[in-house]
Design an enzyme around this catalytic site. Structure first.
Site, PDB file in Angstrom:
ATOM      1  CG  LEU A 176      -3.881   8.076  -4.155  1.00  0.00           C
ATOM      2  CD1 LEU A 176      -4.923   8.868  -4.939  1.00  0.00           C
ATOM      3  CD2 LEU A 176      -2.520   8.766  -4.216  1.00  0.00           C
ATOM      4  CG  HIS A 214      -9.329   6.116  -1.057  1.00  0.00           C
ATOM      5  ND1 HIS A 214      -9.385   4.924  -0.380  1.00  0.00           N
ATOM      6  CD2 HIS A 214      -8.014   6.339  -1.299  1.00  0.00           C
ATOM      7  CE1 HIS A 214      -8.178   4.446  -0.210  1.00  0.00           C
ATOM      8  NE2 HIS A 214      -7.325   5.300  -0.758  1.00  0.00           N
ATOM      9  CE  LYS A 240      -5.010  -1.569   4.905  1.00  0.00           C
ATOM     10  NZ  LYS A 240      -4.543  -0.648   5.968  1.00  0.00           N
ATOM     11  NE  ARG A 296       0.951   2.801   8.741  1.00  0.00           N
ATOM     12  CZ  ARG A 296       1.588   1.638   8.653  1.00  0.00           C
ATOM     13  NH1 ARG A 296       0.892   0.515   8.638  1.00  0.00           N
ATOM     14  NH2 ARG A 296       2.896   1.576   8.567  1.00  0.00           N
ATOM     15  CG  ASP A 345      -3.005   0.882   8.971  1.00  0.00           C
ATOM     16  OD1 ASP A 345      -2.962   1.124   7.754  1.00  0.00           O
ATOM     17  OD2 ASP A 345      -2.128   0.210   9.560  1.00  0.00           O
TER      18      ASP A 345
END
Length: 328
Positions: free
Chosen positions: A71, A76, A94, A164, A176
C-alpha cells in the site's frame, strides 16, 4: 508453513510476493485484499491465490501469519497497527512509513504486541549486496574519501497519475528510491548526517520532489553525495561509487541485483583488482521470503527489522527538511 495475506492488489504485490512465493519452501500466499473486493477477486483468479476480499477479510483470516502491506506509505502505520492488533506479523513495502514518527509507531506497536514488523528492503538479503558490503569493509579501497549514489528512475516511468507523484500518498523521489540509498549508506558506513539538499519540485504538486540531490556526512567525516530522481535518462541509474586512497569501487543495479548487477574494484593506477556480477537466478524478493521464514521460525534478528527502518526514515525526513520540504 507461514501463511501470507496481502493488502493491496497492485503490481508490486505480484512481483514482490506472489511470484517469488511459488519457489520458496515454507511460505504460502493465502489471500489478497483490496479496497474494491472485485479487484482482489480478479487478482486472485489470475494468480491462483486461494482467497480474496477487502482488507478486514484478510486480517480476520486465521490461516494468515504475516500481512504484506503493498500500500502507499501514508497508510502503512494505520494498517500495520490493525494487522498487529489482529495477531499478524507485518512486512511493509518500502519505505517503512510516511516519516520517522509513524515508522516508530509501527515498531513500537510490534514490540507491544510481541510480534515482528519488517520493511521490504529486499536488496539487503541478496548475495550481491552482502558481497558489496564486505568489499567496502575489507580495506581494499584504502581510506574512503567519497561515496556517490545515483538512483534515478527513467524519465518515462513516473508519469502524471502515478501514485509516486501524489503528495497525499507520501510520494516523492527520496521516498521511492532515496530510501534505498540511505539504508545502504547506514549499512556500509553507519549513521549519516545531512549537510544540505536541493529538490526539484513537481509543478502539479510542490510537495513532491521529482529529483533531490543531497550531501551527507558519514562517520569519520566522509562526504556522501546522493541523487534520487524520477528524471533519469532512458536507462536510469542504480549505481554506487566509493573512492578510496588505494582503489575505487563501482556497483551497478544495486536496488535490484538480479537485473544484471556488477561490482568492479579498480586500483588508483587503473588496474582492475576485482570484478564480479550477480547471479541472475538469485532473486532478491525470494531471498526476502526465505529470510522471513527463518526469522519468524527461530526469532533471530533481521536486517530488515522495522526498528532499523525507523532510522532510515529519520534520515529521509532530514533530507526533506534540508531541501525545504516537509517530511511526509
Amino acid at each position: 508453513m507461514i501463511g501470507i495475506g496481502i493488502l493491496g492488489a497492485g503490481g508490486i504485490a505480484e512481483r514482490a510476493m506472489v511470484e517469488p512465493a511459488h519457489g520458496v519452501d515454507g511460505v504460502e500466499v493465502v489471500a489478497i485484499g483490496a479496497r474494491d473486493p472485485e479487484r482482489a477477486r480478479t487478482f486472485a483468479e489470475r494468480l491462483d491465490v486461494p482467497a480474496w476480499g477487502d482488507y478486514d477479510a484478510v486480517l480476520s483470516d486465521s490461516r494468515i501469519d504475516l500481512i504484506y502491506l503493498a500500500l502507499p506509505p501514508i497508510v502503512h502505520a494505520e494498517w500495520a497497527s490493525r494487522a498487529l492488533a489482529a495477531g499478524k506479523h507485518v512486512l511493509c513495502e518500502k519505505p517503512l512509513s510516511a516519516n520517522g514518527t509513524t515508522a516508530a509507531a509501527i515498531a513500537d506497536a510490534a514490540d507491544a504486541a510481541g510480534l515482528r514488523a519488517f520493511v521490504g528492503f529486499h536488496f539487503r538479503l541478496h548475495g550481491f549486496i552482502r558481497d558489496l558490503l564486505e568489499t567496502i569493509a575489507s580495506g581494499i579501497l584504502g581510506e574512503v574519501r567519497l561515496v556517490e549514489i545515483d538512483f534515478s528512475i527513467p524519465h518515462f516511468v513516473v508519469q502524471p497519475g502515478n501514485i509516486r507523484l501524489d503528495g497525499d500518498l507520501a510520494g516523492g523521489a527520496v521516498m521511492d528510491v532515496g530510501c534505498y540509498a540511505v539504508d545502504l549508506l547506514r549499512a556500509a558506513f553507519g549513521e549519516p548526517q545531512v549537510v544540505s539538499a536541493v529538490a526539484q519540485p513537481y509543478d502539479a504538486d510542490p510537495r513532491i520532489d521529482l529529483q533531490t540531490d543531497a550531501e551527507l556526512r558519514l562517520p569519520g567525516g566522509i562526504p556522501a553525495l546522493l541523487r534520487a530522481s524520477f528524471l533519469g535518462d532512458d536507462t536510469g541509474a542504480m549505481w554506487v561509487r566509493v573512492d578510496g586512497s588505494e582503489a575505487s569501487l563501482l556497483a551497478t543495479s544495486v536496488i535490484v541485483p538480479q537485473w544484471g548487477a556488477t561490482l568492479t574494484v579498480t586500483a588508483t593506477e587503473g588496474t582492475v583488482l576485482r570484478q564480479s556480477s550477480a547471479d541472475p537466478a538469485e532473486n532478491s524478493y525470494a531471498r526476502q521470503l526465505e529470510h522471513l521464514a527463518v526469522v519468524l521460525g527461530d526469532g533471530s534478528e533481521s536486517l530488515i527489522d522495522a526498528r532499523r527502518g525507523v532510522g532510515t526514515m529519520r534520515v529521509v525526513d532530514a533530507i526533506y527538511r534540508a531541501a525545504g520540504l516537509e517530511p511526509r
